[in-house]
Design an enzyme around this catalytic site. Sequence first.
Site, short mmCIF file in Angstrom:
data_model
loop_
_atom_site.label_atom_id
_atom_site.label_comp_id
_atom_site.label_asym_id
_atom_site.label_seq_id
_atom_site.Cartn_x
_atom_site.Cartn_y
_atom_site.Cartn_z
N ARG A 1 0.84 -1.20 0.00
CA ARG A 1 0.00 0.00 0.00
C ARG A 1 0.88 1.26 0.00
NH1 ARG A 1 -4.41 -0.27 4.32
NH2 ARG A 1 -6.03 -0.12 2.72
N GLU B 1 -3.59 11.96 15.14
CA GLU B 1 -4.55 13.03 15.35
C GLU B 1 -4.39 13.61 16.76
OE1 GLU B 1 -5.48 9.75 14.84
OE2 GLU B 1 -5.37 9.93 12.65
N SER C 1 -5.59 5.86 5.73
CA SER C 1 -5.66 5.15 4.44
C SER C 1 -7.11 4.91 4.07
CB SER C 1 -4.90 3.81 4.54
OG SER C 1 -5.59 2.93 5.43
#
Length: 278
Positions: free
Chosen positions: A98, A199, A218
């Site tokens: 990925r 975050e 993602s």
Amino acid sequence: MASSESRSNLDDPTTSPFDVAALAAQQLAEATGVPRHDIALTLGSGWGKAADHLGEEVASVPAEQIEGFSASGVVGHSGTLRSFRMADGRHALVIGARTHFYEGKGVRRVVHSVRTAAAAGATVMVLTNGAGGIKRSWTPGTPVLISDHINLTAASPLEGATFVDLTDLYSARLRAVAREVEADLDEGVYVQFRGPHYETPAEVRMAETIGGTIVGMSTALEAIAAREAGMEILGMSLITNLAAGIQSEPLSHAEVLAAGRAAESRLARLLADIVGRL
């Protein structure tokens, strides 16, 4: 074939990303000896061992040998494209390479694996990830179905005046199939942030206020590209930790990997059983 150190045609804005995906699919067919893959899976943190339960491995190809792909830049991702023959004769493409949006390689690179899977014949795209949980009842190691997402990357894989409906992006039919395997699977709304920083507590509160229950880096952009390609999408998150401000300890990638390792045996069997029914 392409090299991870070389530029790809994906980097040329005048080149169609679908043409590059078609070339990659052709190279993949040649490298694996499998002319068509029926289903594709992107295995995120904690989900990697599921591949070994899908069936007979036909081939494993270093991702950087295929046009538009590069070696994985994230610990916990294998960096390979693997082909499996399932018990019913179908072939599954397992993507362990990925490209995340925060790597700065552009949105085309992020969704290239999905577009290649579609060009290779896959009609179902399974997207998995390791993520933070906002729902207080979720403990690390909990698998959760994705019912919808909120894209906070300020980007889209769609180019030009391309309008794609995302109303039922994450297939209710496929979620129902997953619950045939494990009836008590919970579901939630995935919020994709840009990353690579985690975050802040305030950002997690914002995500919860606007309807999010899962936070990560993602999946959302990939899901949009999969819908554009006409694929049916199943999304699943492994809750590796409670999100910032909900758990008191600082967040770390090591924590994500540790939670993934602890849960991977159960997740492997669960996901393989689900995929066998799709």
